[in-house]
Design an enzyme around this catalytic site. Structure first.
Site, PDB file in Angstrom:
ATOM      1  N   GLY A  25       0.822  -1.210   0.000  1.00  0.00           N
ATOM      2  CA  GLY A  25       0.000   0.000   0.000  1.00  0.00           C
ATOM      3  C   GLY A  25       0.851   1.254   0.000  1.00  0.00           C
ATOM      4  N   GLY A  74      -0.399   4.303   0.074  1.00  0.00           N
ATOM      5  CA  GLY A  74      -1.236   5.419   0.530  1.00  0.00           C
ATOM      6  C   GLY A  74      -0.495   6.182   1.618  1.00  0.00           C
ATOM      7  N   PHE A  75      -1.253   6.872   2.461  1.00  0.00           N
ATOM      8  CA  PHE A  75      -0.603   7.701   3.484  1.00  0.00           C
ATOM      9  C   PHE A  75       0.204   6.856   4.460  1.00  0.00           C
ATOM     10  CE2 PHE A  75      -4.108  10.528   2.180  1.00  0.00           C
ATOM     11  CZ  PHE A  75      -3.352  11.643   1.839  1.00  0.00           C
ATOM     12  N   GLY A  76      -0.337   5.706   4.893  1.00  0.00           N
ATOM     13  CA  GLY A  76       0.385   4.873   5.852  1.00  0.00           C
ATOM     14  C   GLY A  76       1.669   4.323   5.255  1.00  0.00           C
ATOM     15  N   VAL A  81      -1.689  -7.674  -3.951  1.00  0.00           N
ATOM     16  CA  VAL A  81      -1.427  -8.751  -2.996  1.00  0.00           C
ATOM     17  C   VAL A  81      -2.736  -9.492  -2.754  1.00  0.00           C
ATOM     18  CG1 VAL A  81      -0.776  -9.276  -0.612  1.00  0.00           C
ATOM     19  CG2 VAL A  81       0.517  -7.579  -1.921  1.00  0.00           C
ATOM     20  N   GLU A 122     -19.260  17.454   1.267  1.00  0.00           N
ATOM     21  CA  GLU A 122     -18.494  18.084   0.183  1.00  0.00           C
ATOM     22  C   GLU A 122     -19.166  17.856  -1.173  1.00  0.00           C
ATOM     23  OE1 GLU A 122     -14.146  17.487   2.351  1.00  0.00           O
ATOM     24  OE2 GLU A 122     -14.781  16.074   0.826  1.00  0.00           O
ATOM     25  N   ASP A 181      -5.886   3.038   7.729  1.00  0.00           N
ATOM     26  CA  ASP A 181      -7.298   2.670   7.880  1.00  0.00           C
ATOM     27  C   ASP A 181      -7.521   1.187   8.180  1.00  0.00           C
ATOM     28  OD1 ASP A 181      -7.930   5.257   7.334  1.00  0.00           O
ATOM     29  OD2 ASP A 181      -8.955   4.879   5.436  1.00  0.00           O
ATOM     30  N   ALA A 200      -6.318  10.853   7.207  1.00  0.00           N
ATOM     31  CA  ALA A 200      -4.965  10.880   6.662  1.00  0.00           C
ATOM     32  C   ALA A 200      -3.891  11.165   7.724  1.00  0.00           C
ATOM     33  CB  ALA A 200      -4.905  11.899   5.519  1.00  0.00           C
TER      34      ALA A 200
HETATM   35  C1  LIG Z   1     -13.382  10.397  -0.594  1.00  0.00           C
HETATM   36  C2  LIG Z   1     -12.508  10.447   0.619  1.00  0.00           C
HETATM   37  C3  LIG Z   1     -12.287  11.669   1.249  1.00  0.00           C
HETATM   38  C4  LIG Z   1     -11.484  11.751   2.367  1.00  0.00           C
HETATM   39  N1  LIG Z   1     -11.271  12.965   2.954  1.00  0.00           N
HETATM   40  C5  LIG Z   1     -10.422  13.065   3.983  1.00  0.00           C
HETATM   41  C6  LIG Z   1     -10.122  14.338   4.555  1.00  0.00           C
HETATM   42  O1  LIG Z   1     -10.645  15.368   4.121  1.00  0.00           O
HETATM   43  N2  LIG Z   1      -9.214  14.383   5.580  1.00  0.00           N
HETATM   44  C7  LIG Z   1      -8.617  13.259   6.068  1.00  0.00           C
HETATM   45  O2  LIG Z   1      -7.788  13.354   6.958  1.00  0.00           O
HETATM   46  N3  LIG Z   1      -8.898  12.045   5.579  1.00  0.00           N
HETATM   47  C8  LIG Z   1      -9.782  11.916   4.550  1.00  0.00           C
HETATM   48  N4  LIG Z   1     -10.071  10.681   4.030  1.00  0.00           N
HETATM   49  C9  LIG Z   1      -9.502   9.475   4.674  1.00  0.00           C
HETATM   50  C10 LIG Z   1      -8.063   9.257   4.275  1.00  0.00           C
HETATM   51  O3  LIG Z   1      -7.900   9.405   2.893  1.00  0.00           O
HETATM   52  C11 LIG Z   1      -7.641   7.870   4.757  1.00  0.00           C
HETATM   53  O4  LIG Z   1      -7.765   7.830   6.155  1.00  0.00           O
HETATM   54  C12 LIG Z   1      -6.210   7.539   4.348  1.00  0.00           C
HETATM   55  O5  LIG Z   1      -6.064   7.557   2.962  1.00  0.00           O
HETATM   56  C13 LIG Z   1      -5.812   6.178   4.905  1.00  0.00           C
HETATM   57  O6  LIG Z   1      -4.507   5.893   4.467  1.00  0.00           O
HETATM   58  P1  LIG Z   1      -4.065   4.388   4.237  1.00  0.00           P
HETATM   59  O7  LIG Z   1      -2.607   4.421   3.907  1.00  0.00           O
HETATM   60  O8  LIG Z   1      -4.513   3.540   5.351  1.00  0.00           O
HETATM   61  O9  LIG Z   1      -4.916   3.898   2.989  1.00  0.00           O
HETATM   62  P2  LIG Z   1      -4.999   4.484   1.511  1.00  0.00           P
HETATM   63  O10 LIG Z   1      -4.554   5.888   1.441  1.00  0.00           O
HETATM   64  O11 LIG Z   1      -6.358   4.136   1.040  1.00  0.00           O
HETATM   65  O12 LIG Z   1      -3.927   3.628   0.710  1.00  0.00           O
HETATM   66  C14 LIG Z   1      -4.074   2.245   0.545  1.00  0.00           C
HETATM   67  C15 LIG Z   1      -3.240   1.819  -0.640  1.00  0.00           C
HETATM   68  O13 LIG Z   1      -3.204   0.409  -0.667  1.00  0.00           O
HETATM   69  C16 LIG Z   1      -3.357  -0.031  -1.998  1.00  0.00           C
HETATM   70  N5  LIG Z   1      -3.925  -1.379  -1.919  1.00  0.00           N
HETATM   71  C17 LIG Z   1      -5.113  -1.745  -1.376  1.00  0.00           C
HETATM   72  N6  LIG Z   1      -5.265  -3.064  -1.464  1.00  0.00           N
HETATM   73  C18 LIG Z   1      -4.144  -3.568  -2.062  1.00  0.00           C
HETATM   74  C19 LIG Z   1      -3.722  -4.870  -2.426  1.00  0.00           C
HETATM   75  N7  LIG Z   1      -4.461  -5.963  -2.181  1.00  0.00           N
HETATM   76  N8  LIG Z   1      -2.533  -5.003  -3.043  1.00  0.00           N
HETATM   77  C20 LIG Z   1      -1.761  -3.905  -3.319  1.00  0.00           C
HETATM   78  N9  LIG Z   1      -2.124  -2.652  -2.986  1.00  0.00           N
HETATM   79  C21 LIG Z   1      -3.301  -2.489  -2.365  1.00  0.00           C
HETATM   80  C22 LIG Z   1      -4.298   0.989  -2.625  1.00  0.00           C
HETATM   81  O14 LIG Z   1      -4.163   1.004  -4.036  1.00  0.00           O
HETATM   82  C23 LIG Z   1      -3.823   2.270  -1.974  1.00  0.00           C
HETATM   83  O15 LIG Z   1      -2.828   2.916  -2.734  1.00  0.00           O
HETATM   84  C24 LIG Z   1     -10.882  10.572   2.894  1.00  0.00           C
HETATM   85  C25 LIG Z   1     -11.095   9.340   2.262  1.00  0.00           C
HETATM   86  C26 LIG Z   1     -11.901   9.282   1.134  1.00  0.00           C
HETATM   87  C27 LIG Z   1     -12.131   7.957   0.453  1.00  0.00           C
END
Ligand SMILES: Cc1cc2nc3c(=O)[nH]c(=O)nc-3n(C[C@H](O)[C@H](O)[C@H](O)COP(=O)(O)OP(=O)(O)OC[C@H]3O[C@@H](n4cnc5c(N)ncnc54)[C@H](O)[C@@H]3O)c2cc1C
Length: 424
Positions: free
Chosen positions: A19, A21-23, A87, A179, A308, A323
């Site tokens: 992943g 994403g932010f994490g 994965v 929003e 998340d 985030a």
């Molecule tokens: C529409 C929307 C608006 C939001 N607005 C806000 C906001 O205004 N402020 C705020 O703080 N938070 C906001 N959030 C929440 C915030 O975006 C999440 O809390 C944050 O992105 C979580 O980070 P993460 O790294 O856990 O997951 P993510 O950022 O979702 O990253 C997960 C990554 O894992 C990858 N992945 C998933 N499954 C697999 C797999 N099986 N194999 C390989 N890769 C995989 C995905 O492609 C992705 O790149 C919002 C979320 C959404 C959906």
């Protein structure tokens, strides 16, 4: 199996991060100078700034404004290899993850940071008629449906059909729903003004439906009330305390009332990534893995969870799925990995809450920073500064600012091109 670095080299600990994403990205970057080898696996080639996804769905921004290729972001970090792949399996005993293409990648330490998606509370059959917003594909699909609805209304042969095409509903009164509904009302009333000949887009009905007693329930009550008023000022009808009971291609049922509507957007419910289920670890109702205080998985000190997908309790409350929490968890996991490498004990994770922001539309937002509350124009400037500041990449920041300045003066939304020729 790719246990070894490309081209050989000395054996250093191999960290696999699932992943970007932010994490995951924050862990990766925090390990930039560590003597480790990192493989970052993501099924998409980009890091996505989800807080601005609704702007792509409502044609205010384009995809590259809020996303950047992971390879580009990490091009200077020599200890990382980016792997595009999904994965699908985990063999914790053999310390390997399995990709959809059958490849297996071994690890010494694994971070699962695969996030969450939207959930339909057991009604997955609603998904085709009420798309949710999580990825760029989702945003482009919603954008297409919103823009097409006005075109279909213009071409409608009778009044009932026209009204159904001009009836929009957003289900879920959290920040994303607020929003979307606020921006959609602005598009109908301002952006599309004078562009159609047979319909008046300003007659569109935009409804925001929340099953709970108020919108923005994570904010103090007075800000929820201000948000409701700002939404109503923009022309959104806010319905609270009433769940949607059914959704199909013709509309939705609210309580006992069937409402014809061709465009319903889903902004409610969260389900953790399915990867959590691959572990023999306890999970909460949303499928998040209940981790130990240092964010490792019970019984597997070599596996961490961030963002998340992690269920973390702090002072009797869950750490929110936002985030900043994901970034802080990502940075904490990097520290824990370094502690382990140096033979030191890991420390417990503590979330620092810097406040809660939500925007409602052009020049309208609510902000709650440790009891300091703002709403309206000032809150919107605060929201704008925070969101542009946290966008990754200088280019995105400049472009987003230019687009917003233009939208501010003109009410125009530059990304209104309808793509694809499927008949939605
Ligand atoms: C529409 C929307 C608006 C939001 N607005 C806000 C906001 O205004 N402020 C705020 O703080 N938070 C906001 N959030 C929440 C915030 O975006 C999440 O809390 C944050 O992105 C979580 O980070 P993460 O790294 O856990 O997951 P993510 O950022 O979702 O990253 C997960 C990554 O894992 C990858 N992945 C998933 N499954 C697999 C797999 N099986 N194999 C390989 N890769 C995989 C995905 O492609 C992705 O790149 C919002 C979320 C959404 C959906």
């Amino acid at each position: 199996m790719s246990h070894e670095p490309p081209g050989g080299g000395k054996r250093v600990p191999h960290i696999v991060i699932v992943g970007g994403g932010f994490g995951g990205l924050w862990t990766t970057r925090a390990l930039a100078s560590a003597d480790v080898r990192i493989t970052l696996i993501d099924r998409r080639n980009h890091h996505l700034f989800q807080p601005l996804l609704y702007q792509v769905a409502t044609a205010g921004l384009s995809s590259p404004d809020i996303a950047a290729p992971l390879r580009h972001i990490l091009r200077s970090q020599r200890n990382v290899e980016v792997r595009l792949g999904e994965v699908v399996g985990l063999d914790a005993a053999a310390r390997e993850v399995e990709l959809a293409d059958g490849d297996r990648i071994g690890y010494d330490t694994l971070l699962l940071a695969s996030g969450a998606t939207h959930a339909y509370f057991g009604h997955d059959d609603w998904a085709p008629d009420a798309p949710g917003l999580k990825t760029l594909d989702d945003a482009l699909h919603i954008r297409r449906r919103l823009l097409l609805a006005f075109e279909r209304a213009e071409a409608a042969q009778d009044e009932a059909e026209r009204a159904a095409w001009l009836s929009f509903a957003v289900v879920g009164g959290g920040p994303t729903g607020v929003e979307l509904a606020g921006t959609l009302a602005e598009i109908a009333r301002k952006t599309l003004r004078r562009e159609f000949r047979r319909i008046d887009p300003a007659q569109a009905k935009v409804r925001l439906i929340e099953a709970g007693p108020r919108v923005l329930s994570s904010f103090p009550e007075e800000l929820s009330e201000k948000a409701r008023k700002q939404l109503q000022k923009l022309g959104v009808e806010v319905v609270t305390g009433t769940p949607v009971n059914a959704i199909d291609e013709h509309g939705y049922t609210l309580g006992d009332t069937v409402v014809p509507a061709r465009t319903v957007v889903w902004a409610a419910g969260v389900a953790a990534s399915k990867l959590g289920a691959l572990l023999d670890a306890p999970r909460d109702r949303a499928g998040r893995v209940q981790v130990l205080p240092d964010l490792s998985v019970p019984g597997h000190p070599e596996i961490f969870i961030a963002g998340d997908l992690a269920s973390v309790q702090q002072d009797g409350k869950p750490v929110p799925g936002v985030a900043p929490a994901a970034k802080q968890m990502g940075a904490h996991v990097a520290r824990a990995i370094l502690d382990r490498l140096k033979g030191r004990p890991t420390t417990p994770f503590r979330y620092k809450d810097y406040g809660n922001l939500a925007t409602i539309g052009r020049m309208a937002a609510v902000v709650d920073v440790h009891g300091f509350k703002l709403s309206g124009l000032l809150a919107w400037w605060f929201w704008l500064a925070a969101h542009v500041f946290f966008l990754i990449g200088f280019r995105n920041r400049v472009i987003v600012l230019i687009n917003w300045a233009w939208a501010y003066w003109s009410y125009q939304r530059h990304a209104r091109i309808i793509l694809g020729d499927r008949d939605d």
